[in-house]
Write an enzyme that holds these catalytic residues in place. Structure first.
Site, PDB file in Angstrom:
ATOM      1  N   THR A 169       2.612   6.921   1.535  1.00  0.00           N
ATOM      2  CA  THR A 169       3.456   7.919   2.201  1.00  0.00           C
ATOM      3  C   THR A 169       4.621   8.388   1.335  1.00  0.00           C
ATOM      4  O   THR A 169       5.253   7.604   0.642  1.00  0.00           O
ATOM      5  CB  THR A 169       3.988   7.328   3.523  1.00  0.00           C
ATOM      6  OG1 THR A 169       2.865   6.957   4.315  1.00  0.00           O
ATOM      7  CG2 THR A 169       4.828   8.331   4.282  1.00  0.00           C
ATOM      8  N   GLU A 175      -0.215   4.009  10.109  1.00  0.00           N
ATOM      9  CA  GLU A 175      -1.662   4.046   9.781  1.00  0.00           C
ATOM     10  C   GLU A 175      -2.352   5.268  10.410  1.00  0.00           C
ATOM     11  O   GLU A 175      -3.526   5.218  10.758  1.00  0.00           O
ATOM     12  CB  GLU A 175      -2.411   2.781  10.244  1.00  0.00           C
ATOM     13  CG  GLU A 175      -1.682   1.468  10.196  1.00  0.00           C
ATOM     14  CD  GLU A 175      -1.446   0.932   8.810  1.00  0.00           C
ATOM     15  OE1 GLU A 175      -0.891   1.683   7.985  1.00  0.00           O
ATOM     16  OE2 GLU A 175      -1.787  -0.226   8.557  1.00  0.00           O
ATOM     17  N   SER A 183      -1.080   9.125  16.500  1.00  0.00           N
ATOM     18  CA  SER A 183      -2.091   9.376  17.546  1.00  0.00           C
ATOM     19  C   SER A 183      -2.707  10.762  17.357  1.00  0.00           C
ATOM     20  O   SER A 183      -3.899  10.967  17.624  1.00  0.00           O
ATOM     21  CB  SER A 183      -1.448   9.285  18.930  1.00  0.00           C
ATOM     22  OG  SER A 183      -1.111   7.941  19.205  1.00  0.00           O
ATOM     23  N   GLN A 186       2.223  -4.916  46.914  1.00  0.00           N
ATOM     24  CA  GLN A 186       1.143  -4.108  46.346  1.00  0.00           C
ATOM     25  C   GLN A 186       1.614  -3.284  45.142  1.00  0.00           C
ATOM     26  O   GLN A 186       0.855  -3.070  44.184  1.00  0.00           O
ATOM     27  CB  GLN A 186       0.586  -3.182  47.431  1.00  0.00           C
ATOM     28  CG  GLN A 186      -0.808  -2.700  47.122  1.00  0.00           C
ATOM     29  CD  GLN A 186      -1.385  -1.884  48.256  1.00  0.00           C
ATOM     30  OE1 GLN A 186      -0.721  -1.005  48.823  1.00  0.00           O
ATOM     31  NE2 GLN A 186      -2.606  -2.162  48.613  1.00  0.00           N
ATOM     32  N   ARG A 203      -6.851   0.514  10.685  1.00  0.00           N
ATOM     33  CA  ARG A 203      -6.684   1.056  12.047  1.00  0.00           C
ATOM     34  C   ARG A 203      -7.269   0.107  13.092  1.00  0.00           C
ATOM     35  O   ARG A 203      -6.737   0.006  14.199  1.00  0.00           O
ATOM     36  CB  ARG A 203      -7.306   2.457  12.121  1.00  0.00           C
ATOM     37  CG  ARG A 203      -6.433   3.469  11.400  1.00  0.00           C
ATOM     38  CD  ARG A 203      -7.070   4.828  11.178  1.00  0.00           C
ATOM     39  NE  ARG A 203      -6.138   5.664  10.399  1.00  0.00           N
ATOM     40  CZ  ARG A 203      -6.466   6.816   9.830  1.00  0.00           C
ATOM     41  NH1 ARG A 203      -7.694   7.298   9.955  1.00  0.00           N
ATOM     42  NH2 ARG A 203      -5.562   7.497   9.148  1.00  0.00           N
ATOM     43  N   PHE A 230       0.881  -1.175   0.000  1.00  0.00           N
ATOM     44  CA  PHE A 230       0.000   0.000   0.000  1.00  0.00           C
ATOM     45  C   PHE A 230       0.916   1.220   0.000  1.00  0.00           C
ATOM     46  O   PHE A 230       1.592   1.497   1.000  1.00  0.00           O
ATOM     47  CB  PHE A 230      -0.859  -0.070   1.277  1.00  0.00           C
ATOM     48  CG  PHE A 230      -1.869   1.020   1.452  1.00  0.00           C
ATOM     49  CD1 PHE A 230      -3.127   0.936   0.856  1.00  0.00           C
ATOM     50  CD2 PHE A 230      -1.598   2.113   2.259  1.00  0.00           C
ATOM     51  CE1 PHE A 230      -4.083   1.926   1.066  1.00  0.00           C
ATOM     52  CE2 PHE A 230      -2.543   3.105   2.466  1.00  0.00           C
ATOM     53  CZ  PHE A 230      -3.784   3.012   1.869  1.00  0.00           C
ATOM     54  N   GLY A 274     -10.268   0.281   8.125  1.00  0.00           N
ATOM     55  CA  GLY A 274     -10.133  -1.132   8.514  1.00  0.00           C
ATOM     56  C   GLY A 274      -8.753  -1.425   9.078  1.00  0.00           C
ATOM     57  O   GLY A 274      -8.612  -2.162  10.060  1.00  0.00           O
ATOM     58  N   PRO A 302       8.050  11.494   1.269  1.00  0.00           N
ATOM     59  CA  PRO A 302       8.891  12.267   2.187  1.00  0.00           C
ATOM     60  C   PRO A 302       8.161  13.466   2.787  1.00  0.00           C
ATOM     61  O   PRO A 302       8.382  13.829   3.938  1.00  0.00           O
ATOM     62  CB  PRO A 302      10.070  12.695   1.311  1.00  0.00           C
ATOM     63  CG  PRO A 302      10.185  11.606   0.279  1.00  0.00           C
ATOM     64  CD  PRO A 302       8.767  11.171   0.007  1.00  0.00           C
TER      65      PRO A 302
HETATM   66  N1  COS Z   1     -13.579   6.999   4.260  1.00  0.00           N
HETATM   67  C1  COS Z   1     -13.921   7.459   3.031  1.00  0.00           C
HETATM   68  N2  COS Z   1     -13.757   8.759   2.663  1.00  0.00           N
HETATM   69  C2  COS Z   1     -13.222   9.595   3.566  1.00  0.00           C
HETATM   70  C3  COS Z   1     -12.837   9.174   4.856  1.00  0.00           C
HETATM   71  C4  COS Z   1     -13.043   7.817   5.182  1.00  0.00           C
HETATM   72  N3  COS Z   1     -12.698   7.350   6.388  1.00  0.00           N
HETATM   73  N4  COS Z   1     -12.321  10.214   5.526  1.00  0.00           N
HETATM   74  C5  COS Z   1     -12.388  11.282   4.688  1.00  0.00           C
HETATM   75  N5  COS Z   1     -12.926  10.891   3.516  1.00  0.00           N
HETATM   76  C6  COS Z   1     -13.222  11.732   2.360  1.00  0.00           C
HETATM   77  C7  COS Z   1     -14.077  12.906   2.769  1.00  0.00           C
HETATM   78  O1  COS Z   1     -15.447  12.574   2.717  1.00  0.00           O
HETATM   79  C8  COS Z   1     -13.721  13.946   1.722  1.00  0.00           C
HETATM   80  O2  COS Z   1     -14.457  13.676   0.555  1.00  0.00           O
HETATM   81  P1  COS Z   1     -15.031  14.869  -0.381  1.00  0.00           P
HETATM   82  O3  COS Z   1     -13.865  15.383  -1.139  1.00  0.00           O
HETATM   83  O4  COS Z   1     -16.034  14.213  -1.252  1.00  0.00           O
HETATM   84  O5  COS Z   1     -15.605  15.899   0.528  1.00  0.00           O
HETATM   85  C9  COS Z   1     -12.256  13.644   1.443  1.00  0.00           C
HETATM   86  O6  COS Z   1     -12.016  12.299   1.871  1.00  0.00           O
HETATM   87  C10 COS Z   1     -11.330  14.566   2.192  1.00  0.00           C
HETATM   88  O7  COS Z   1     -11.707  14.514   3.538  1.00  0.00           O
HETATM   89  P2  COS Z   1     -11.137  15.554   4.585  1.00  0.00           P
HETATM   90  O8  COS Z   1     -11.238  16.931   4.034  1.00  0.00           O
HETATM   91  O9  COS Z   1     -11.744  15.251   5.912  1.00  0.00           O
HETATM   92  O10 COS Z   1      -9.628  15.105   4.588  1.00  0.00           O
HETATM   93  P3  COS Z   1      -8.436  15.828   5.193  1.00  0.00           P
HETATM   94  O11 COS Z   1      -7.510  16.234   4.125  1.00  0.00           O
HETATM   95  O12 COS Z   1      -8.893  16.883   6.160  1.00  0.00           O
HETATM   96  O13 COS Z   1      -7.827  14.584   6.009  1.00  0.00           O
HETATM   97  C11 COS Z   1      -6.467  13.576   7.654  1.00  0.00           C
HETATM   98  C12 COS Z   1      -6.976  14.850   7.001  1.00  0.00           C
HETATM   99  C13 COS Z   1      -5.337  14.019   8.550  1.00  0.00           C
HETATM  100  C14 COS Z   1      -7.554  12.957   8.491  1.00  0.00           C
HETATM  101  C15 COS Z   1      -6.014  12.551   6.599  1.00  0.00           C
HETATM  102  O14 COS Z   1      -5.119  13.147   5.702  1.00  0.00           O
HETATM  103  C16 COS Z   1      -5.319  11.357   7.238  1.00  0.00           C
HETATM  104  O15 COS Z   1      -5.970  10.426   7.727  1.00  0.00           O
HETATM  105  N6  COS Z   1      -3.990  11.389   7.255  1.00  0.00           N
HETATM  106  C17 COS Z   1      -3.190  10.293   7.777  1.00  0.00           C
HETATM  107  C18 COS Z   1      -2.844   9.362   6.695  1.00  0.00           C
HETATM  108  C19 COS Z   1      -2.243   8.127   7.276  1.00  0.00           C
HETATM  109  O16 COS Z   1      -2.865   7.434   8.062  1.00  0.00           O
HETATM  110  N7  COS Z   1      -1.030   7.859   6.889  1.00  0.00           N
HETATM  111  C20 COS Z   1      -0.351   6.718   7.420  1.00  0.00           C
HETATM  112  C21 COS Z   1       0.381   5.985   6.387  1.00  0.00           C
HETATM  113  S1  COS Z   1      -0.585   5.054   5.379  1.00  0.00           S
HETATM  114  S2  COS Z   1       0.014   3.256   5.727  1.00  0.00           S
END
Ligand code: COS
Length: 392
Positions: free
Chosen positions: A129, A376, A379, A291, A255, A126, A253, A131
């Site tokens: 990510t 994923e 925190s 304890q 997470r 997958f 999923g 840099p």
């Molecule tokens: N499932 C499906 N769609 C989702 C969703 C989910 N859980 N969460 C958000 N979306 C959709 C939203 O509905 C939105 O759609 P529209 O464009 O139609 O409105 C779109 O995605 C963007 O959502 P949002 O504006 O809330 O996203 P952000 O850019 O604010 O997201 C975070 C910010 C930080 C939450 C996001 O970038 C994130 O989770 N980052 C971490 C990534 C990660 O886990 N990386 C680890 C490495 S991967 S192994």
């Protein structure tokens, strides 16, 4: 006593994992945690996991998967991590990367990729990510340009589990829509990349294994470079501009899976602490009579039970087909933090015998658990997801 099952199928899953672990994990666990040789991928073990049905467990049987529920899959991860969290990752990474192909792929894509990934024949990764795009996953710099019937891909990825060994990437990048206007998250697409031809990387693709990883060493972590890599245009996954939603949906999923990893680690830390507290004599009696030790064990047990309820709730919502993003973040956040707490208390109880790896598993757990508050979604990202769901 340190395990809890909602139903019998969970115990059956635990028994299945225990049987495999005693035969195939315990004998190689220390060797695969080898510090100086992180780039040796455990291919033999990967194949054994596939053969035993521990790869692609969530995929439907018609696509060569195990067809198990989210709750049973959670139990599988929990129990695997009790034996070795790093080895559990071999299976978890495959699930993370196969799910989006199954959930968002065309019939042709599903038929072509899912059975091979779900059987362990191919290793999927997958690839999200970069840099400069970790928590800020929208900020993708890798691009695709359509040239005739092919995408031409350029860019760089980092911290990709199995990215250095994968046969297929689920690759997220900037592609589609007007790249200068509108919501950034709608300009990201997902493309499937078959990485090899005749056993060699396709032209323009280069990878490296990241060295000196703190823990989770049985699974490798890679860096990937794309230099005008060409991929057939039919490898677009789920439609133009759908990549961010695919990634976020997949991470929901995943997470819950990380939460289950935390449960397994916390459970092992508690188990080791109880056993040690019963037999370690100090001031003329087992330390479990003091304890100070009893309270640590009570706190570990309480947090483990609470964490389990959050995780099982998220998994059961997933099984019911309901939305579970919020619950997945609750579970991932709490379980990764209590795993750290439990391992830290286990270290305190074991003292020197915990700090030195040759005496107990605590030193390895201490290193393995730390990534759970990072991958994923950190925190901090989980808190962001939780707060924005509540304040929306
Ligand atoms: N499932 C499906 N769609 C989702 C969703 C989910 N859980 N969460 C958000 N979306 C959709 C939203 O509905 C939105 O759609 P529209 O464009 O139609 O409105 C779109 O995605 C963007 O959502 P949002 O504006 O809330 O996203 P952000 O850019 O604010 O997201 C975070 C910010 C930080 C939450 C996001 O970038 C994130 O989770 N980052 C971490 C990534 C990660 O886990 N990386 C680890 C490495 S991967 S192994």
């Amino acid at each position: 006593m340190i395990r809890y099952n909602v139903d019998e199928s969970q115990q059956a899953m635990r028994d299945r994992v225990a049987e495999f672990a005693k035969k195939h994990i315990e004998p190689v666990s220390k060797e695969l945690d080898h510090r100086d040789d992180p780039d040796r991928f455990a291919m033999d073990l990967y194949k054994k996991l596939g053969k035993a049905g521990f790869i692609g467990m969530r995929m439907p049987k018609e696509y060569g998967g195990g067809g198990v529920s989210a709750l049973d899959h959670t139990t599988m991860i929990e129990e695997f991590c009790f034996y070795d969290p790093a080895i559990c990752l071999l299976s978890a990474v495959a699930e993370l990367a196969t799910y989006p192909i199954y959930a968002f792929g065309s019939d042709e894509q599903k038929k072509k990729f899912v059975p091979k990934c779900a059987s362990g024949e191919w290793i999927p990764a997958f690839v999200l990510t970069e840099p400069e795009a970790g928590s800020d996953a929208v900020n993708q710099k890798t691009t695709a340009v359509l040239d005739g019937d092919e995408f031409v891909i350029n860019g760089e990825k980092i911290f990709i589990m199995h990215g250095d060994v994968a046969d297929v990437f689920v690759l997220f990048l900037k592609y589609g829509g007007d790249q200068d206007e509108g919501k950034a998250s709608r300009k990201i697409s997902a493309i499937l990349v078959e990485t090899k031809q005749d056993g060699k990387y396709i032209p323009g693709l280069k990878t490296a294994t990241l060295k000196k990883k703190m823990g989770m060493r049985a699974a490798t972590t890679g860096r990937i470079w794309f230099d005008n890599v060409r991929v057939p245009k039919e490898n677009l996954l789920g439609g133009v501009g759908k990549g961010f939603k695919i990634a976020m949906n997949t991470l929901d999923g995943a997470r819950v899976g990380v939460a289950a990893q935390g449960l397994g680690i916390a459970m092992r830390a508690l188990h080791e602490s109880i056993e040690y507290a019963k037999k370690r004599i100090c001031f003329g009696q087992p330390i479990g009579k003091f304890q100070a030790i009893q309270w640590m064990i009570a706190d570990m047990s309480t947090q483990l039970e609470a964490a389990r309820m959050l995780t099982y709730k998220a998994a059961m919502l997933e099984d019911k087909g309901e939305k579970f993003s919020l619950e997945a973040s609750h579970a991932k956040l709490y379980c990764s933090e209590i795993a750290k707490f439990c391992v830290d208390r286990a270290m305190q109880i074991h003292a020197g015998y915990g700090y030195i790896g040759e005496f107990s598993m605590i030193e390895k757990l201490y290193r393995d658990q730390r990534i759970m508050e990072i991958y994923e979604g950190t925190s901090e990202v989980q808190r962001l997801v939780i707060a924005s769901a509540l304040l929306r």
